[in-house]
Design an enzyme around this catalytic site. Sequence first.
Site, short mmCIF file in Angstrom:
data_model
loop_
_atom_site.label_atom_id
_atom_site.label_comp_id
_atom_site.label_asym_id
_atom_site.label_seq_id
_atom_site.Cartn_x
_atom_site.Cartn_y
_atom_site.Cartn_z
N HIS A 93 0.95 -1.18 0.03
CA HIS A 93 0.10 -0.19 -0.03
C HIS A 93 0.76 1.35 -0.11
O HIS A 93 1.73 1.36 1.03
CB HIS A 93 -1.03 0.07 1.16
CG HIS A 93 -1.87 -1.09 1.04
ND1 HIS A 93 -2.15 -2.06 2.09
CD2 HIS A 93 -2.58 -1.53 -0.04
CE1 HIS A 93 -3.39 -2.52 1.76
NE2 HIS A 93 -3.70 -2.59 0.47
N ALA A 94 0.73 2.00 -1.05
CA ALA A 94 1.81 2.99 -1.22
C ALA A 94 2.11 4.12 -0.14
O ALA A 94 3.12 4.44 -0.08
CB ALA A 94 1.34 3.82 -2.80
N ARG A 95 0.86 4.55 0.50
CA ARG A 95 0.93 5.38 1.49
C ARG A 95 1.58 4.94 2.79
O ARG A 95 1.64 5.76 3.70
CB ARG A 95 -0.58 6.01 1.69
CG ARG A 95 -1.61 4.86 2.21
CD ARG A 95 -2.96 5.68 2.30
NE ARG A 95 -3.95 4.70 2.54
CZ ARG A 95 -5.24 4.89 2.30
NH1 ARG A 95 -5.62 6.02 1.94
NH2 ARG A 95 -6.20 3.98 2.82
N GLU A 96 1.70 3.67 2.86
CA GLU A 96 2.21 2.98 4.23
C GLU A 96 3.62 3.13 4.37
O GLU A 96 4.50 2.14 4.24
CB GLU A 96 1.51 1.78 4.53
CG GLU A 96 -0.09 1.82 4.51
CD GLU A 96 -0.78 0.40 4.24
OE1 GLU A 96 -0.07 -0.51 4.31
OE2 GLU A 96 -1.87 0.32 4.09
N ARG A 99 -3.17 4.66 -2.40
CA ARG A 99 -2.93 3.24 -1.68
C ARG A 99 -2.59 2.18 -2.77
O ARG A 99 -1.66 1.19 -2.54
CB ARG A 99 -4.27 2.87 -0.82
CG ARG A 99 -4.49 1.41 -0.54
CD ARG A 99 -5.79 1.24 0.09
NE ARG A 99 -6.40 -0.31 0.10
CZ ARG A 99 -6.26 -0.93 1.19
NH1 ARG A 99 -5.93 -0.32 2.31
NH2 ARG A 99 -6.66 -2.05 1.40
N ASN A 122 -3.42 -5.77 -2.37
CA ASN A 122 -3.84 -6.78 -1.13
C ASN A 122 -5.10 -7.23 -1.27
O ASN A 122 -5.80 -7.83 -0.24
CB ASN A 122 -3.40 -6.25 0.08
CG ASN A 122 -2.87 -7.25 1.15
OD1 ASN A 122 -2.27 -8.23 0.90
ND2 ASN A 122 -3.32 -6.86 2.57
N ARG A 123 -5.80 -7.16 -2.60
CA ARG A 123 -7.04 -7.94 -2.84
C ARG A 123 -6.83 -8.54 -4.05
O ARG A 123 -7.81 -9.26 -4.67
CB ARG A 123 -7.97 -6.73 -2.88
CG ARG A 123 -8.39 -5.94 -1.71
CD ARG A 123 -8.92 -6.66 -0.62
NE ARG A 123 -9.32 -5.91 0.62
CZ ARG A 123 -8.28 -5.46 1.50
NH1 ARG A 123 -7.10 -5.78 1.48
NH2 ARG A 123 -8.55 -4.75 2.45
N HIS A 130 2.34 -3.63 6.71
CA HIS A 130 1.54 -2.77 6.36
C HIS A 130 1.64 -1.66 7.57
O HIS A 130 2.32 -1.93 8.50
CB HIS A 130 0.29 -3.26 6.40
CG HIS A 130 0.02 -3.99 5.09
ND1 HIS A 130 -0.60 -3.28 4.13
CD2 HIS A 130 0.47 -5.09 4.55
CE1 HIS A 130 -0.67 -4.38 2.91
NE2 HIS A 130 -0.09 -5.38 3.47
N GLU A 165 0.88 -4.83 11.09
CA GLU A 165 0.14 -3.38 10.64
C GLU A 165 1.16 -2.44 11.90
O GLU A 165 0.88 -2.68 13.20
CB GLU A 165 -1.24 -3.27 11.33
CG GLU A 165 -2.06 -4.00 10.26
CD GLU A 165 -2.42 -3.34 8.77
OE1 GLU A 165 -1.81 -2.18 8.85
OE2 GLU A 165 -3.08 -4.06 8.02
O1 0X9 Z 1 -6.66 -3.99 4.65
C1 0X9 Z 1 -5.53 -4.45 4.15
O2 0X9 Z 1 -5.27 -4.71 3.13
C2 0X9 Z 1 -4.74 -4.51 5.56
N1 0X9 Z 1 -4.83 -3.24 6.14
S1 0X9 Z 1 -4.43 -1.82 5.66
O3 0X9 Z 1 -4.92 -0.64 6.49
N2 0X9 Z 1 -2.90 -1.82 5.74
O4 0X9 Z 1 -4.85 -1.78 4.53
C3 0X9 Z 1 -5.16 -5.65 6.48
C4 0X9 Z 1 -4.38 -6.79 5.89
C5 0X9 Z 1 -5.01 -8.07 6.48
N3 0X9 Z 1 -5.03 -8.98 5.61
C6 0X9 Z 1 -5.77 -9.15 4.55
N4 0X9 Z 1 -6.87 -8.56 4.77
N5 0X9 Z 1 -5.71 -9.89 3.64
ZN ZN Z 2 -1.95 -1.66 3.94
#
Ligand code: 0X9
Ligand code: ZN
Length: 417
Positions: free
Chosen positions: A176-179, A235, A253-254, A305, A380
């Site tokens: 995630h780019a902003r992290e 993001r 991450n999806r 993250h 996180e």
């Molecule tokens: O939503 C996400 O991808 C992660 N949180 S974030 O705020 N960094 O975007 C949570 C990752 C948990 N793992 C998955 N949801 N696959």
């Molecule tokens: Zn993230």
Amino acid sequence: MWRLLVLTACLSGLAAAERKSYRSYKLISVQALNETQVKYLQSIHDTENYEVDFFSDPSLIRTTDILVAPWDYGRLNNVLRQAGFDVKVMVEDMQTLIDEEMMAMAATPLNFDYRNNYPTLDQAYLLIDDLASKYSDLITVTTLGYSHQGRALKQVKISKNTGTSKPAIWIEATTHAREWVSLSVALGIMHNLVNAHGNTEKASLDLLAAFDWYINPIHNPDGYVYTHTTDRLWRKNRQIISGCGSIVGVDLNRNWDVNHGGTGSSASCSSDTFHGGSPFSAPETAALKAAVEATPNVKAFFSFHSYSQLILLPYAYTTATAPNYNVLKTMGDNAANALYEVSKRRFTVGAAAQILYAAAGGAYDYFYVRRGIQYSFTYELRPSGLPYFELPAREIAAAIDETWASFVSFAEQIAVA
Ligand code: 0X9
Ligand code: ZN
């Protein structure tokens, strides 16, 4: 000299003018008290009626943090209050936080220190190459693939020739780019792995004798560059997708192949959790998948993250309990305790879908479910909430040091597992 200063001022003025402004954007925080309220938040997440950015997804367990444009704040505040939410305004003007961060960066000398400042992509890549040439006996840098815009995805292998074959540990950061702090921590881990001093006096394990290390410190370079040049809070990646018109980007991450398109991911191009047309439709995820799968004997996988101060265990895609949950929970608790010893910060340990929210298509679930990598975790990092992604640069060193202590604890436990 003056001409240079004027030129620099003009250039930075130009860059500033092109940047998305978050002036008067408010960060509001709400806690859903029941499933109906979670669904209500989800409906706001999914509509295009408001200019909102969900810093955290709707959840019954944790607060939902929502950035809202000034012109939509009044309306959103009203509907949320009518729906029974207690709306807390955490940030009155998001741009102020961004400006503070930018000012700290502008004051940094050219030979910046990754422990006290956030690098641009070029600086980070330079740093990695410098480290590799300094420790050429230990580090091999390769390109595991290319981003949508053609940037190299760097793979850093850290390995000591001990004449024995060792299990591998894979690390991925800056999906995630902003992290931004996730990159800093990945850089910290790389330095500590090769630097004897970094191996904390307390560590009982020679980390390079126990494992081969593979790191993809910037999984989303296009997005990362975009957060520096144009939109600090971007993001996704920057992929142009047929059928999405001028709207770009996939949530990396999806985009993995575990219940792809399921809960917590969106089919809408404009969503920040857009899962992409099919699993591995993003070149970044496809390349990392191939690289990890080409690595023999991978024992553990870590994603980094921010924010929330969590150590997440599988599963993320379902609230079901993972087969070795108890083992992972003990490991995570020990790691969180090691972290606490360093900074007195508390990280909560648990399955993502149980302590955060369910989200399908994530990287660590993929390796756990599809590739049988038994020790699969997502951090996180700090902070726990405010100031969200704008962790002040002066906290980077502390973030690295606390995470490192927990990471060493993980490695020690995984070595004997
Ligand atoms: O939503 C996400 O991808 C992660 N949180 S974030 O705020 N960094 O975007 C949570 C990752 C948990 N793992 C998955 N949801 N696959
Ligand atoms: Zn993230």
